[in-house]
Design a protein around this motif. Structure first.
Motif, PDB file in Angstrom:
ATOM      1  N   ILE A 238      31.148   6.182  11.258  1.00 45.23           N
ATOM      2  CA  ILE A 238      30.156   6.797  10.408  1.00 45.23           C
ATOM      3  C   ILE A 238      30.406   8.225  10.619  1.00 45.23           C
ATOM      4  N   VAL A 239      30.477   8.868   9.336  1.00 43.74           N
ATOM      5  CA  VAL A 239      30.386  10.246   9.032  1.00 43.74           C
ATOM      6  C   VAL A 239      29.019  10.695   8.417  1.00 43.74           C
ATOM      7  N   ASP A 240      28.301  11.239   9.259  1.00 37.67           N
ATOM      8  CA  ASP A 240      27.036  11.876   8.602  1.00 37.67           C
ATOM      9  C   ASP A 240      27.239  13.473   8.355  1.00 37.67           C
ATOM     10  N   GLY A 241      27.735  13.734   7.041  1.00 40.23           N
ATOM     11  CA  GLY A 241      27.956  15.227   6.746  1.00 40.23           C
ATOM     12  C   GLY A 241      26.386  15.775   6.594  1.00 40.23           C
ATOM     13  N   GLY A 242      25.949  16.694   7.369  1.00 44.02           N
ATOM     14  CA  GLY A 242      24.744  17.351   7.159  1.00 44.02           C
ATOM     15  C   GLY A 242      25.009  18.775   6.631  1.00 44.02           C
ATOM     16  N   GLY A 272      29.011  21.914   9.087  1.00 46.75           N
ATOM     17  CA  GLY A 272      28.556  21.269   7.969  1.00 46.75           C
ATOM     18  C   GLY A 272      28.376  22.232   6.551  1.00 46.75           C
ATOM     19  N   SER A 273      27.667  21.585   5.756  1.00 44.18           N
ATOM     20  CA  SER A 273      27.834  22.152   4.307  1.00 44.18           C
ATOM     21  C   SER A 273      27.346  23.641   4.218  1.00 44.18           C
ATOM     22  N   SER A 383      28.176  14.593   2.634  1.00 41.61           N
ATOM     23  CA  SER A 383      29.143  13.575   2.008  1.00 41.61           C
ATOM     24  C   SER A 383      29.001  13.042   0.849  1.00 41.61           C
ATOM     25  N   ALA A 384      27.952  13.612   0.106  1.00 44.18           N
ATOM     26  CA  ALA A 384      27.946  13.106  -1.587  1.00 44.18           C
ATOM     27  C   ALA A 384      29.052  14.148  -2.053  1.00 44.18           C
ATOM     28  N   SER A 385      29.525  15.047  -1.560  1.00 44.53           N
ATOM     29  CA  SER A 385      30.866  15.879  -2.213  1.00 44.53           C
ATOM     30  C   SER A 385      31.714  15.312  -2.631  1.00 44.53           C
ATOM     31  N   LEU A 403      42.121   1.873   5.830  1.00 45.05           N
ATOM     32  CA  LEU A 403      40.945   2.019   5.837  1.00 45.05           C
ATOM     33  C   LEU A 403      40.082   2.220   4.398  1.00 45.05           C
ATOM     34  N   GLU A 404      39.111   1.676   4.421  1.00 46.43           N
ATOM     35  CA  GLU A 404      38.094   1.694   3.236  1.00 46.43           C
ATOM     36  C   GLU A 404      37.012   2.362   3.429  1.00 46.43           C
ATOM     37  N   ILE A 405      36.945   3.622   2.236  1.00 41.09           N
ATOM     38  CA  ILE A 405      35.935   4.393   2.432  1.00 41.09           C
ATOM     39  C   ILE A 405      34.772   4.161   1.528  1.00 41.09           C
ATOM     40  N   LEU A 406      33.528   4.070   2.012  1.00 44.07           N
ATOM     41  CA  LEU A 406      32.354   3.611   1.651  1.00 44.07           C
ATOM     42  C   LEU A 406      31.258   4.713   1.422  1.00 44.07           C
ATOM     43  N   ARG A 407      30.321   4.861   0.432  1.00 47.92           N
ATOM     44  CA  ARG A 407      29.454   5.683   0.152  1.00 47.92           C
ATOM     45  C   ARG A 407      28.288   4.641  -0.357  1.00 47.92           C
ATOM     46  N   PRO A 408      27.148   4.824   0.506  1.00 41.03           N
ATOM     47  CA  PRO A 408      25.957   3.787   0.160  1.00 41.03           C
ATOM     48  C   PRO A 408      25.447   4.129  -1.310  1.00 41.03           C
TER      49      PRO A 408
END
Length: 608
Positions: A238-242, A272-273, A383-385, A403-408
């Protein structure tokens, strides 16, 4: 139990509110719990002035204060034109990125992060980060109240039915610990949301905490992660990019289990961003130094932050910051018709430290994990970038990682607050990995055959019993990398020697827990230095466990070395529970052949 199948078994209706206090944007999610029903996780999506921002269900983490220290504008309202004009005319003070002032400020941090952290805006005068957080929590709570009253049928009655039974969940970065939690508790108390006794550690359960990584896991399971993804026991990252931090965690669900466990120690990086924007500011400040538009630097950076940074996806195409009208031109500084032109390579450099951090962490986790990793899930606003996504995808391919990269599909910036509520309803993580080594400084029996003891002969301590002790030996209670489950307790046997004159000291006996963040080992099998002075820079006091031992049985013992009289020894164990986001402690002893226990208070040391 699968997400969404939890049934509330309480006897009366209650409300749970989760605050996601972000560096740049903050949000709230909640759930109304009715006995016998499956609760629904809902987000607050309407705030005053919300039309001013494009943050989905979040608002800017901004508070304006007037010269007397009174709150004048919060959140999206702080971006309204009339408030911006008043702020300039009346000399209001702006508080932003204040969350980062609560962070742990520990020695030995990464140099890239040190450089970025040094640029954090200062707090307004006469305001602490806790005071500002309390004002912001109060505002979020009032917005939640208004939203429920306006959005639910018979909303006033719904609010009246829950307002006296509200639990709060507060999320925080993976790297935050007990002291940061105590600061957030204090902010909730100052905001008037809980009573002072409820805000104390080991107190009432109305306040609980969750790491952003764990909240992200809960969100991913509800939104976008295929149900069969983890049925074979494979891991996910889980990558939480804040805005302020990048929080990276890895979990797996063992076969035939409905619970999850952490498989490597979580990580937290201050990249972070907001630091992308900082790098852009540094570049623009230099490139526009001799331009008449340098005086508009703040606005130009703001336009970059809201548009150029968000939509950047190709380093081979020129990028533009639209900030003015068609009459705004300065060809010597690449400004034409109100647009400042940057090369794609230049903009990519602003992202580079953050992207390198994420890609290196993902690779390291894949190498260190005892289990194969199948997916990387990106959550959080950063992470929306598209550029971040493409670069991570490219790095995975280059290293031939399967690895498969997913974005909800759902709003990724809702991940933390929604996931926090989901965890409150049905916590699914039952084992975590210790990020550091924890232990106590002991006074050990002097051994004349031990060269390390002889080297410290000038520091020996002498006890009433005549014993000679070497101070500051580090005894590990929980080693870095140890898996800690919900049932795991770690304990250490202690004793205290007193005389008739010093018995009163048993009423308040402190036990200091130390944290070792370094890499040094005394030998191949050890979990840290044998003595504190071997690597003192990487030791820090974590907390003081305080207990009343005056009611414990005393063992009378004759004094040694020919001294008349007797002293007393009390034997006990300090028991620590590391099995959740919060540390808890007990004192354990034996009396009349029975084990006895009593809770101990935990007071965290300031690591700022």
């Amino acid at each position: 139990m699968a997400p969404g199948t939890f049934v509330y078994r309480g006897l009366s209706r209650k409300l749970v509110v989760a605050f996601d206090l972000g560096t740049t944007f903050s949000g709230v999610s909640y759930s109304i719990l009715d006995p016998g029903d499956t609760p629904e996780v809902r987000g607050v999506t309407r705030f005053p002035g919300h039309e001013q921002v494009s943050g989905g269900s979040k608002i800017p983490t901004i508070v304006y204060y007037d010269r007397d220290g009174n709150v004048r504008a919060v959140g999206a309202e702080a971006l309204q034109s009339d408030n911006i004009d008043k702020a300039k005319a009346e000399d209001w003070q702006k508080a932003e990125w204040f969350k980062l002032h609560i962070r742990p400020k520990l020695r030995g941090a990464d140099s890239k992060e040190d450089e970025s952290i040094a640029k954090i805006p200062p707090l307004p005068s006469d305001k602490s980060a806790v005071e500002i957080a309390s004002d912001f929590f109060r505002y979020l709570f009032e917005c939640t109240k208004a939203y429920i009253q306006e959005s639910h049928g018979n909303g006033d009655a719904v609010w009246a039915s829950v307002e006296k039974d509200i639990d709060f969940v507060v999320s925080h970065p993976n790297g935050w610990g007990g002291y940061q939690q105590s600061q957030l508790r204090e902010a909730l108390v100052m905001a008037g949301l809980v009573e002072e006794w409820e805000g104390k550690t080991n107190g009432d359960k109305r306040v609980s905490f969750i790491t952003e990584g764990e909240a992200g896991l809960h969100f991913a399971l509800r939104h976008g992660l295929p149900k069969a993804t983890m049925e074979q026991g494979e891991g996910i990252i889980i990558v939480d990019g804040g805005g302020g931090t990048i929080d990276i965690s890895a979990y797996r669900k063992p076969k035939f289990s409905d619970k999850f466990e952490e498989i490597v120690a979580s990580e937290c990086h201050f990249l972070g961003s907001v630091f992308v924007t900082m790098h852009a500011r540094q570049h623009l400040d230099g490139s526009l130094k001799k331009s008449t538009y340098h005086e508009d630097l703040d606005y130009i950076v703001s336009c970059f932050d809201k548009t150029t940074k968000v939509w950047f996806s190709d380093d081979q195409k020129p990028q533009y910051i639209r900030f003015g009208s068609t009459r705004d031109t300065d060809t010597q500084h690449n400004i034409r018709f109100g647009q400042l032109k940057l090369t794609g390579e230049t903009v990519a450099q602003f992202f580079q430290p953050s992207i390198e951090c994420i890609t290196e962490c993902v690779k390291r986790i894949c190498e260190d994990s005892p289990h194969s990793i199948s997916h990387v899930v990106l959550v959080g606003g950063f992470s929306a970038s598209e550029w971040l996504y493409k670069q991570l995808e490219q790095a995975v391919k280059m290293d031939k990682l399967k690895l498969e990269i997913l974005r909800p599909q759902s709003h990724p910036n809702k991940a933390v607050s929604d996931g926090a509520v989901s965890s409150y309803l049905n916590s699914i993580v039952t084992a975590r990995i210790a990020r550091f080594s924890y232990g106590v400084m002991r006074n050990v029996e002097y051994n004349t055959d031990d060269p390390e003891h002889r080297r410290r002969i000038g520091d020996l301590l002498y006890r009433p019993s005549g014993r000679k002790l070497v101070p500051d030996a580090f005894e590990v209670m929980l080693a870095k990398g140890t898996k800690v489950s919900d049932e795991t307790e770690v304990s250490i046997k202690m004793w205290k020697e007193v005389t008739d004159d010093t018995k009163r000291k048993l009423e308040k006996v402190p036990f200091t827990l130390y944290c070792y963040r370094g890499l040094k080992r005394s030998n191949k099998t050890s979990t840290g230095p044998k003595f504190m002075d071997e690597d003192s820079v990487h030791f820090s006091k974590l907390c003081s466990v305080q207990a009343d031992l005056s009611k414990l049985p005393l063992e009378p013992i004759p004094k040694g070395n020919g001294v008349e009289g007797e002293f007393y020894r009390v034997r006990y164990s300090v028991v620590l529970l590391f099995n959740s986001a919060e540390l808890k402690a007990h004192i354990r002893w034996e009396e009349n052949g029975m084990e006895e226990r009593t809770p101990a208070s935990v007071i965290f040391f300031d690591d700022s």
